[in-house]
Design a protein around this motif. Structure first.
Motif, PDB file in Angstrom:
ATOM      1  N   PHE A  20       0.829  -1.208   0.000  1.00 19.73           N
ATOM      2  CA  PHE A  20       0.000   0.000   0.000  1.00 19.73           C
ATOM      3  C   PHE A  20       0.863   1.258   0.000  1.00 19.73           C
ATOM      4  O   PHE A  20       0.435   2.300  -0.491  1.00 19.73           O
ATOM      5  N   CYS A  33      -4.208   0.174   6.952  1.00 16.05           N
ATOM      6  CA  CYS A  33      -4.346  -1.042   6.157  1.00 16.05           C
ATOM      7  C   CYS A  33      -3.669  -2.218   6.862  1.00 16.05           C
ATOM      8  O   CYS A  33      -4.207  -3.337   6.908  1.00 16.05           O
ATOM      9  N   PRO A  41      -2.163  -4.814  -1.820  1.00 21.20           N
ATOM     10  CA  PRO A  41      -3.360  -4.310  -2.511  1.00 21.20           C
ATOM     11  C   PRO A  41      -3.871  -5.314  -3.540  1.00 21.20           C
ATOM     12  O   PRO A  41      -3.100  -6.070  -4.129  1.00 21.20           O
TER      13      PRO A  41
END
Length: 453
Positions: A20, A33, A41
């Protein structure tokens, strides 16, 4: 030659994105995240987030369960944090972003993901959906949320009736399940909303089955959007096993019970065409000691939330539902989807079976069909997904053994539903929720054919 060089450059860029942080997100969101267990991702996030961070509008089409919510939530929150750093926290406009959803449950789910990602930055989020108390939602708006997640109809109610509520400072608009929101059912409400929000904004359209109708897309007032397709128009994931179970029509209920009994350790969603069928089948299954609960558009919002929570928690292993539950809901533990009634719209089929085999997991999708419809159904699925349906393996004599019990259970269920209908006509009101829940067996009442759950 120049175009090919750009494509090659973009391909290399995608290959280099492995975290990310590589997407260009700020440190706060990278940490968020990581705290949610998002290690790398997804494909749609890799393709969409960099364009969004550059300020471009998006039309994004990707498979269900591919991380679409994160693909639009992350750039919005990144922009909000960037605004805070440049202008100061107190100067940031309220109602920074609006996310529209066609269903109440999806709106609640989207808001929870925004709140999870923004928990460390003081994010405020308001959910405006029908079936909930209007005054409480007005109080939530008074707390100056940066993110609003709403169903179109309820948002229009607030725009017309909530004093001081305005979206004239809005920076981002997201249409989640955009193909549904651009249909005629939402046309008037969506036009009312588009007429009162700034044209100078960022707009994202996300869906697993995007419309190709240019006229509809123009209504969203996109500005030179980037088209992102991480999957074909209609497709299902490779980890989904799709099967067809065809028997004579009078054995349809027996087939459903047979599958749920054979796969008793699985969590399942059973899709029907009507709200009435969800209640009838749930009650029939409860009578046979199968822990089922219905959810449909005719239920009040608190009752729908309770049903969904019971299913998510494992208290009920079967959710019998209409297509109100077919779009966007992220229930990671769904092992199997059963099409009790096969949809005629290919988009609906894609969204239904997309409730299972999510995030790389495997799953089953079984469609019940009478013998006369089997070839049509097989052709239908092959046409929209390019994949063939294998036959569900079952011995017909074993299905017939269930006939007497299932028929009696359905007879009792029909009788009970008539009683519920009479109660609702006499009294009405929220107290009916308890009556229906009790009759449907989710409060542990003993049925005539089953034991106490």
């Amino acid at each position: 030659m120049v175009l090919q060089e750009k494509l090659d450059s973009f391909k290399r860029q995608k290959e280099e994105i492995k975290s990310f942080k590589d997407l260009g997100l700020c440190d706060e969101l990278v940490e968020a995240c990581d705290s949610l267990g998002w290690k790398t991702p997804t494909q749609i996030q890799v393709e969409a987030v960099p364009h969004a961070l550059e300020g471009k509008d998006l039309i994004a089409h990707a498979q269900t369960g591919s991380g679409k919510t994160g693909a639009f939530a992350l750039p919005i929150l990144n922009a909000l944090l960037d605004f805070h750093s440049k202008q100061g926290y107190k100067s940031a406009p309220i109602f920074f972003a609006l996310v529209l959803s066609p269903t109440r449950e999806l709106a609640i789910q989207i808001a929870s993901q925004f709140e999870a990602l923004g928990s460390g930055i003081g994010l405020k989020c308001a959910v405006l959906v029908g079936g909930e108390n209007l005054m409480q939602q007005q109080i939530a708006l008074g707390k100056r949320p940066q993110i609003i997640v709403a169903s179109p109809g309820r948002l229009v109610d607030h725009l017309n009736n909530t004093k001081g509520f305005s979206l004239h400072m809005l920076k981002y608009l997201v249409l989640d399940e955009a193909d549904k929101l651009l249909d005629v059912d939402f046309e008037k409400a969506l036009d009312d909303i588009l007429n009162v929000i700034p044209r100078d904004r960022h707009t994202y359209l996300f869906s697993a089955s995007m419309t190709r109708n240019v006229k509809k897309l123009k209504r969203a007032c996109l500005r030179n959007p980037v088209l992102i397709e991480s999957s074909s128009k209609y497709c299902t994931v490779d980890t989904l096993k799709q099967q067809l179970f065809f028997k004579p029509a009078k054995l349809k209920d027996c087939c459903l019970v047979y599958i749920l009994t054979e796969m008793s350790g699985c969590t399942s969603m059973v899709f029907t065409r009507t709200c009435y069928a969800t209640r009838l089948l749930s009650l029939m299954l409860q009578n046979l000691n199968i822990r089922a609960i219905p959810i449909s558009g005719q239920m009040t919002q608190p009752m729908r939330i309770r049903a969904l929570n019971k299913f998510k928690s494992g208290e009920c292993s079967v959710l019998v539902c209409t297509d109100v539950a077919s779009r966007g809901l992220d229930i990671p533990a769904v092992d199997m989807v059963i099409n009790y009634d096969i949809p005629q719209d290919p988009r609906v089929y894609i969204h239904r079976v997309g409730r299972t085999a999510r995030a790389g997991k495997s799953g089953f999708a079984i469609s019940l069909s009478t013998s006369s419809l089997s070839s049509r159904v097989t052709s239908f699925v092959f046409f929209i997904t390019g994949k063939t349906l294998s036959e569900y393996d079952a011995q017909e004599e074993q299905v017939w053994l269930l006939f007497e019990r299932v028929t009696e259970s359905k007879r009792l269920s029909l009788k009970k539903l008539k009683e519920i209908g009479g109660t609702k006509k006499r009294r009405g009101g929220d107290e009916d929720d308890e009556d229906i829940e009790r009759y449907l067996g989710v409060k542990g009442k003993r049925s005539k054919l089953g034991k106490r759950e």
